[in-house]
Design a protein around this motif. Structure first.
Motif, PDB file in Angstrom:
ATOM      1  N   GLU A  84       0.931  -1.270   0.192  1.00  0.00           N
ATOM      2  CA  GLU A  84      -0.280  -0.524   0.242  1.00  0.00           C
ATOM      3  C   GLU A  84       0.935   1.572   0.212  1.00  0.00           C
ATOM      4  OE1 GLU A  84      -3.093   2.275   3.386  1.00  0.00           O
ATOM      5  OE2 GLU A  84      -3.011  -0.433   3.466  1.00  0.00           O
ATOM      6  N   GLN A  85       0.399   2.208  -0.682  1.00  0.00           N
ATOM      7  CA  GLN A  85       0.654   3.312  -0.567  1.00  0.00           C
ATOM      8  C   GLN A  85       2.587   3.971  -1.272  1.00  0.00           C
ATOM      9  OE1 GLN A  85       0.296   6.224  -1.318  1.00  0.00           O
ATOM     10  NE2 GLN A  85      -2.111   5.406  -0.646  1.00  0.00           N
ATOM     11  N   GLY A 109      -7.055   1.280  -5.623  1.00  0.00           N
ATOM     12  CA  GLY A 109      -5.921   1.800  -6.763  1.00  0.00           C
ATOM     13  C   GLY A 109      -5.086  -0.128  -7.273  1.00  0.00           C
ATOM     14  N   LEU A 153      -3.672   1.912  -3.631  1.00  0.00           N
ATOM     15  CA  LEU A 153      -4.050   3.122  -2.530  1.00  0.00           C
ATOM     16  C   LEU A 153      -4.526   2.455  -1.509  1.00  0.00           C
ATOM     17  CD1 LEU A 153      -5.360   5.487  -5.299  1.00  0.00           C
ATOM     18  CD2 LEU A 153      -3.054   5.498  -4.320  1.00  0.00           C
ATOM     19  N   ARG A 154      -4.946   1.158  -1.068  1.00  0.00           N
ATOM     20  CA  ARG A 154      -5.572   1.077   0.026  1.00  0.00           C
ATOM     21  C   ARG A 154      -4.913  -0.339   0.365  1.00  0.00           C
ATOM     22  NH1 ARG A 154     -10.936   3.784   0.545  1.00  0.00           N
ATOM     23  NH2 ARG A 154     -10.483   5.776   0.857  1.00  0.00           N
TER      24      ARG A 154
END
Length: 129
Positions: A32-33, A73, A117-118
């Motif tokens: 994530e990210q 995402g 993103l998550r």
């Protein structure tokens, strides 16, 4: 998936090519990210003839293992091409939902992976040579 090459040969998908699933499987986790994958093809044959760089790949098979929801995402972006080059502005985004399998031509399809993103994005890749 072990029987897939024979089924593809019987369907005359890639005529004149003896297909086999490569013994190596890639399991990828995109945190994530923290990760995305840039625009590329999985094989640049015949310009590249080095098997170490994927030159013998004919088909890419992706399977997803994510509890994915809109906004998470990590979508696979299949890009349109303009001649031999990809168009980075025009693509179709495929959701990486658990149970989804995507098969495409390793030598023709330009693709990328959007940032997760998550949650982590999990995918398994097999190549048919």
């Amino acid at each position: 998936l072990a029987g897939l090459p024979l089924e593809l040969q019987n369907a005359n998908v890639l005529s004149g090519v003896h297909l086999q699933v490569h013994p190596a499987t890639m399991i990828a986790v995109y945190p994530e990210q923290a990760a995305a994958y840039a625009l590329h093809k999985d094989s640049y044959a015949p310009a590249d003839n080095d098997p170490a760089t994927g030159a013998t790949r004919h088909l890419t098979i992706l399977a997803y293992f994510n509890d994915w929801r809109p906004g998470h995402g990590g979508e696979l972006r299949i890009h349109e091409s303009a001649g031999q080059r990809p168009d980075p502005r025009h693509f179709q985004a495929l959701e990486p939902k658990a149970g989804t399998v995507v098969i495409f031509d390793s030598r023709k399809v330009w693709h990328a992976v959007a940032p997760s993103l998550r949650g982590d994005r999990w995918a398994m890749t097999l190549w048919v040579h």
